[in-house]
Design a protein around this motif. Structure first.
Motif, PDB file in Angstrom:
ATOM      1  N   ALA A 193      50.564  76.013   8.127  1.00 58.05           N
ATOM      2  CA  ALA A 193      51.271  75.524   9.309  1.00 58.05           C
ATOM      3  C   ALA A 193      52.784  75.561   9.097  1.00 58.05           C
ATOM      4  N   LYS A 194      53.225  75.161   7.916  1.00 58.65           N
ATOM      5  CA  LYS A 194      54.662  75.148   7.628  1.00 58.65           C
ATOM      6  C   LYS A 194      55.231  76.562   7.595  1.00 58.65           C
ATOM      7  N   GLU A 195      54.509  77.479   6.952  1.00 59.96           N
ATOM      8  CA  GLU A 195      54.994  78.854   6.858  1.00 59.96           C
ATOM      9  C   GLU A 195      55.016  79.531   8.223  1.00 59.96           C
ATOM     10  N   LEU A 196      54.041  79.211   9.067  1.00 61.62           N
ATOM     11  CA  LEU A 196      54.019  79.803  10.403  1.00 61.62           C
ATOM     12  C   LEU A 196      55.206  79.309  11.224  1.00 61.62           C
ATOM     13  N   LYS A 197      55.486  78.029  11.151  1.00 59.45           N
ATOM     14  CA  LYS A 197      56.639  77.482  11.879  1.00 59.45           C
ATOM     15  C   LYS A 197      57.932  78.124  11.398  1.00 59.45           C
ATOM     16  N   SER A 198      58.048  78.294  10.087  1.00 64.92           N
ATOM     17  CA  SER A 198      59.236  78.931   9.523  1.00 64.92           C
ATOM     18  C   SER A 198      59.340  80.385   9.966  1.00 64.92           C
ATOM     19  N   ALA A 199      58.201  81.073  10.030  1.00 64.20           N
ATOM     20  CA  ALA A 199      58.199  82.479  10.445  1.00 64.20           C
ATOM     21  C   ALA A 199      58.622  82.627  11.898  1.00 64.20           C
ATOM     22  N   ILE A 200      58.199  81.694  12.737  1.00 61.01           N
ATOM     23  CA  ILE A 200      58.612  81.730  14.148  1.00 61.01           C
ATOM     24  C   ILE A 200      60.128  81.598  14.246  1.00 61.01           C
ATOM     25  N   ASP A 201      60.685  80.681  13.475  1.00 63.24           N
ATOM     26  CA  ASP A 201      62.138  80.476  13.494  1.00 63.24           C
ATOM     27  C   ASP A 201      62.897  81.712  13.026  1.00 63.24           C
ATOM     28  N   SER A 202      62.323  82.428  12.068  1.00 61.40           N
ATOM     29  CA  SER A 202      63.047  83.559  11.488  1.00 61.40           C
ATOM     30  C   SER A 202      62.800  84.879  12.212  1.00 61.40           C
ATOM     31  N   HIS A 208      64.509  82.444  22.262  1.00 65.85           N
ATOM     32  CA  HIS A 208      63.063  82.479  22.453  1.00 65.85           C
ATOM     33  C   HIS A 208      62.312  81.538  21.509  1.00 65.85           C
ATOM     34  N   LYS A 209      63.010  80.934  20.563  1.00 67.55           N
ATOM     35  CA  LYS A 209      62.328  80.163  19.521  1.00 67.55           C
ATOM     36  C   LYS A 209      61.539  78.988  20.080  1.00 67.55           C
ATOM     37  N   GLN A 210      62.138  78.233  20.979  1.00 62.66           N
ATOM     38  CA  GLN A 210      61.461  77.053  21.512  1.00 62.66           C
ATOM     39  C   GLN A 210      60.193  77.441  22.266  1.00 62.66           C
ATOM     40  N   ALA A 211      60.288  78.482  23.091  1.00 65.64           N
ATOM     41  CA  ALA A 211      59.114  78.938  23.836  1.00 65.64           C
ATOM     42  C   ALA A 211      58.030  79.433  22.891  1.00 65.64           C
ATOM     43  N   ALA A 212      58.437  80.145  21.834  1.00 66.60           N
ATOM     44  CA  ALA A 212      57.460  80.659  20.872  1.00 66.60           C
ATOM     45  C   ALA A 212      56.758  79.518  20.145  1.00 66.60           C
ATOM     46  N   GLN A 213      57.507  78.483  19.782  1.00 64.91           N
ATOM     47  CA  GLN A 213      56.903  77.337  19.105  1.00 64.91           C
ATOM     48  C   GLN A 213      55.876  76.651  20.000  1.00 64.91           C
ATOM     49  N   ILE A 214      56.126  76.656  21.309  1.00 68.12           N
ATOM     50  CA  ILE A 214      55.187  76.042  22.250  1.00 68.12           C
ATOM     51  C   ILE A 214      53.945  76.912  22.429  1.00 68.12           C
ATOM     52  N   CYS A 215      54.154  78.214  22.513  1.00 70.77           N
ATOM     53  CA  CYS A 215      53.042  79.133  22.811  1.00 70.77           C
ATOM     54  C   CYS A 215      52.130  79.384  21.612  1.00 70.77           C
ATOM     55  N   ILE A 216      52.705  79.403  20.414  1.00 70.96           N
ATOM     56  CA  ILE A 216      51.921  79.683  19.206  1.00 70.96           C
ATOM     57  C   ILE A 216      51.419  78.359  18.646  1.00 70.96           C
ATOM     58  N   LYS A 217      50.135  78.145  18.732  1.00 68.26           N
ATOM     59  CA  LYS A 217      49.557  76.870  18.334  1.00 68.26           C
ATOM     60  C   LYS A 217      49.370  76.800  16.811  1.00 68.26           C
ATOM     61  N   PRO A 218      49.257  75.601  16.260  1.00 61.94           N
ATOM     62  CA  PRO A 218      49.056  75.460  14.809  1.00 61.94           C
ATOM     63  C   PRO A 218      47.738  76.100  14.365  1.00 61.94           C
ATOM     64  N   PRO A 219      47.657  76.516  13.118  1.00 58.22           N
ATOM     65  CA  PRO A 219      46.410  77.122  12.624  1.00 58.22           C
ATOM     66  C   PRO A 219      45.241  76.142  12.700  1.00 58.22           C
ATOM     67  N   ARG A 220      44.082  76.689  13.000  1.00 62.46           N
ATOM     68  CA  ARG A 220      42.830  75.917  13.016  1.00 62.46           C
ATOM     69  C   ARG A 220      41.952  76.457  11.894  1.00 62.46           C
ATOM     70  N   PHE A 221      41.332  75.556  11.137  1.00 64.59           N
ATOM     71  CA  PHE A 221      40.516  75.959   9.995  1.00 64.59           C
ATOM     72  C   PHE A 221      39.061  75.588  10.281  1.00 64.59           C
ATOM     73  N   VAL A 222      38.236  76.599  10.518  1.00 68.02           N
ATOM     74  CA  VAL A 222      36.839  76.381  10.884  1.00 68.02           C
ATOM     75  C   VAL A 222      35.965  76.601   9.650  1.00 68.02           C
ATOM     76  N   GLU A 223      35.263  75.571   9.245  1.00 70.78           N
ATOM     77  CA  GLU A 223      34.447  75.641   8.030  1.00 70.78           C
ATOM     78  C   GLU A 223      33.342  76.687   8.168  1.00 70.78           C
ATOM     79  N   VAL A 224      33.069  77.387   7.067  1.00 69.23           N
ATOM     80  CA  VAL A 224      31.996  78.378   7.020  1.00 69.23           C
ATOM     81  C   VAL A 224      30.874  77.843   6.134  1.00 69.23           C
TER      82      VAL A 224
END
Length: 255
Positions: A193-202, A208-224
């Motif tokens: 989650a932290k790396e994705l947020k940082s990648a959006i900023d960079s 466009h950063k604020q809109a991108a942060q809103i549109c790109i949701k945090p990672p979801r981890f689905v157990e297998v």
């Protein structure tokens, strides 16, 4: 996982007492002597299906392991009921995790098939999907590959005003069956989650950063899970893209 998995009949009712013991030995949090108690009490598949907490306690199984065994049994029964009818050699098809949700009681089964094919942009409502096996990546390159793929997919979804989900740990042809659940070993979930947020900023322009942060949701981890309903210690990483019209008004470009 304590022991390597052995194939068991798909229906609990077909298990012998030896197979019940083998299944119990694989349950995390259940000591080996508990499996031996079940064996000594002649608990086979049909009798396992009838056991309640009080029955376990009567056999000398303490409350904690009793709850774990009952929960694992009930989960396997639930998954079996949800499985479409298929031959033993045909992978089971399953629906993807509900779009833009995070707290549903939903897991994937290893080697099952997501019944949604990868698709390009269609409309704002119906999500498109993209699968990444996410194998052959080193610890050093895994995070950068994850963020790069999410940013690329997200920019395409936002520019086309299309909902979408990118899945990591789902196979594709020619190496796997299209949509096959593989799973990914994940260490620090917060790091994704932290790396994705940082990648959006960079990667996105400042406007466009604020809109991108809103549109790109945090990672979801689905157990297998394995077919015997024990954990594979893997999950599928999913990122939903929701290009809300209030946020997405211009063409997005990445740096």
């Amino acid at each position: 996982m304590k022991n390597q998995e052995e194939e068991l009949p798909p229906d609990i009712k077909d298990w012998s007492k030896d197979q019940v013991k083998e299944w119990a030995l694989k349950l995390d949090g259940v000591d080996d002597h508990i499996a031996e108690i079940l064996f000594q009490q002649d608990i086979n598949g049909p009798s396992l299906l009838l056991l309640e907490i009080e029955d376990f306690r009567g056999m000398g199984v303490t409350f904690g392991p009793a709850k774990l065994i009952k929960h694992a049994r009930d989960e396997k029964v639930k998954f079996k009921k949800e499985e479409p009818t298929s031959s033993t050699n045909q992978p089971v098809c399953r629906k993807p995790y509900p779009f833009c949700r995070y707290h549903d009681t939903y897991r994937y089964m290893e080697n099952s098939i997501l019944d949604i094919t990868e698709s390009g942009a269609s409309d704002l409502i119906e999500p498109c999907h993209e699968y990444k096996a996410f194998i052959n990546t080193t610890d050093e390159t895994k995070m950068s590959k994850f963020t790069a793929e999410v940013i690329r997919f997200a920019a395409a979804c936002m520019n086309s005003r299309t909902n979408g989900t990118i899945h990591f740990g789902i196979g594709d042809t020619p190496d796997f069956i299209h949509g096959e659940v593989l799973g990914v070993a994940v260490g620090d979930k917060e790091a994704y989650a932290k790396e994705l947020k940082s990648a959006i900023d960079s990667h996105f322009e400042h406007k466009h950063k604020q809109a991108a942060q809103i549109c790109i949701k945090p990672p979801r981890f689905v157990e297998v899970l394995k077919k015997i309903m024990t954990s594979t210690d893997k999950c599928v990483i999913e990122v939903d893209i929701v290009p809300d019209s209030r946020s997405v008004k211009k063409t997005f470009t990445t740096l």
